[in-house]
Design an enzyme around this catalytic site. Structure first.
Site, PDB file in Angstrom:
ATOM      1  N   CYS A 134      44.444  38.367  37.851  1.00 23.34           N
ATOM      2  CA  CYS A 134      43.855  39.062  39.289  1.00 23.34           C
ATOM      3  C   CYS A 134      43.298  38.501  39.556  1.00 23.34           C
ATOM      4  CB  CYS A 134      43.222  41.121  38.033  1.00 23.34           C
ATOM      5  SG  CYS A 134      42.354  41.659  38.853  1.00 23.34           S
ATOM      6  N   CYS A 180      34.272  52.686  40.610  1.00 26.17           N
ATOM      7  CA  CYS A 180      33.972  51.049  40.324  1.00 26.17           C
ATOM      8  C   CYS A 180      33.077  50.463  40.031  1.00 26.17           C
ATOM      9  CB  CYS A 180      35.472  50.887  41.134  1.00 26.17           C
ATOM     10  SG  CYS A 180      35.389  49.079  41.251  1.00 26.17           S
ATOM     11  N   CYS A 212      34.589  53.570  45.385  1.00 22.82           N
ATOM     12  CA  CYS A 212      35.103  54.752  44.281  1.00 22.82           C
ATOM     13  C   CYS A 212      33.938  55.020  43.607  1.00 22.82           C
ATOM     14  CB  CYS A 212      35.932  53.483  44.570  1.00 22.82           C
ATOM     15  SG  CYS A 212      37.703  53.835  45.157  1.00 22.82           S
ATOM     16  N   GLU A 257      35.331  37.161  41.012  1.00 26.61           N
ATOM     17  CA  GLU A 257      35.427  37.198  39.614  1.00 26.61           C
ATOM     18  C   GLU A 257      37.212  37.464  40.260  1.00 26.61           C
ATOM     19  OE1 GLU A 257      34.128  41.495  37.661  1.00 26.61           O
ATOM     20  OE2 GLU A 257      32.004  40.703  37.849  1.00 26.61           O
ATOM     21  N   CYS A 285      36.499  45.414  36.977  1.00 31.37           N
ATOM     22  CA  CYS A 285      36.120  45.053  39.047  1.00 31.37           C
ATOM     23  C   CYS A 285      34.920  44.799  38.458  1.00 31.37           C
ATOM     24  CB  CYS A 285      36.928  45.103  39.930  1.00 31.37           C
ATOM     25  SG  CYS A 285      38.707  45.415  39.658  1.00 31.37           S
ATOM     26  N   CYS A 338      32.648  45.720  47.973  1.00 29.76           N
ATOM     27  CA  CYS A 338      33.742  46.424  48.629  1.00 29.76           C
ATOM     28  C   CYS A 338      32.955  47.633  49.011  1.00 29.76           C
ATOM     29  CB  CYS A 338      34.673  47.440  47.191  1.00 29.76           C
ATOM     30  SG  CYS A 338      35.693  48.288  47.951  1.00 29.76           S
TER      31      CYS A 338
END
Length: 299
Positions: A37, A51, A48, A16, A285, A44
């Site tokens: 961005c 997220c 986190c 994205e 995100c 990932c």
């Protein structure tokens, strides 16, 4: 308006980018300024808790061309749209639109940028170079969740890219609840790396601080946050949480966010509060990628 883009790569992975218009109040009548961005990884690995990027795990690093192409694709789209708007105009195509769409780049999309260090630096050097993207280093911001060794490495690079820290907690107790990276690089180690970075760069840092209801939005957090910000010459960017389907976290009410901002300002900290830049389109995100992949699986 904020626009979100979902890109399909050659191996069918999805990533994205988010195009964010500048605040006219900051730039006068230059309402065509935009920040893009961009992502650096498919998924990932840093997990986190709040997220969406890591919900489906980490797949791979992006190659330099895949990072650069996010900007180039937006520029091509902008030129195409400008051309269509002026199809009936007298001006020849070459004169229809010579301005670029993307003025600033923030590397805080999907993934941990400093975990893809070499590919990231190759891509940013292409975007920065006069023969490449021609985007000034001071208009490129790298965001990290706090990888201390890579922060030190970045400090020794010649480029003057800006650095943002995804802090989200001003104490180890709070930060560890939502950011597993804090176990490996607690605030003491992160602060030492940032001290080194500042000794080399002497530039203002940015602390990104996502406000999550009942987790880190207490005014008690403002005192250690202010102490850290003043010590490291950092400004604080407060971001009300964009809710993610399937996660327990919630967005604080407006009054809580405003009170947090006021408390920081009272302590002489440079701080801003993001007000509705993407909450309406699920711009946090990884959300669009996650929804799309779930839809493809369902089909």
């Amino acid at each position: 308006t904020t626009r979100k883009f979902l890109w399909r790569l050659a191996d069918h992975s999805l990533i994205e980018s988010v195009l964010i218009p500048a605040n006219p109040a900051l730039y006068g009548d230059q309402s065509d300024r935009h920040t893009l961005c961009i992502s650096t990884q498919v998924g990932c690995a840093y997990g986190c808790k709040f997220c969406a990027s890591g919900l489906d795990g980490w797949k791979r690093n992006l190659l330099p061309n895949e990072i650069v192409e996010q900007i180039m694709a937006i520029e091509r789209l902008s030129q195409d749209e400008a051309g269509r708007r002026t199809e009936d105009a007298a001006a020849p195509p070459a004169e229809r639109s010579s301005s670029r769409m993307v003025d600033n780049i923030v590397v805080m999309g999907m993934g941990e940028p400093l975990a893809n260090y070499e590919n990231l630096l190759k891509a940013l050097r292409i975007l920065n170079a006069p023969w490449g993207g021609g985007i000034g280093a001071r208009k490129i911001t790298i965001s990290t969740s706090g990888l201390a060794p890579q922060i030190r490495k970045l400090a020794d690079e010649p480029e003057q890219f800006r650095l943002a820290i995804s802090l989200h907690g001003a104490t180890d107790e709070v930060r560890a609840k939502i950011m597993p990276v804090n176990r490996k690089f607690p605030l003491k180690e992160l602060t030492a790396a940032l001290d080194y970075y500042q000794s080399k760069k002497n530039k203002m840092l940015t602390f990104e601080f996502i406000l999550i209801a009942g987790v880190n939005d207490s005014l008690e957090q403002t005192k250690p946050l202010a102490t850290l910000a003043k010590r490291l010459h950092a400004k604080v960017n407060l971001i009300p949480y964009n809710t993610v389907e399937g996660l327990e976290w919630a967005r604080p009410d407006e009054a809580t966010c405003e009170a947090f901002l006021a408390a920081l300002e009272k302590q002489k900290v440079i701080a801003t509060l993001r007000r509705e830049k993407g909450h309406d389109i699920d711009a946090a995100c990884g959300q669009l990628r996650l929804k799309t992949e779930k839809g493809l699986v369902a089909k």
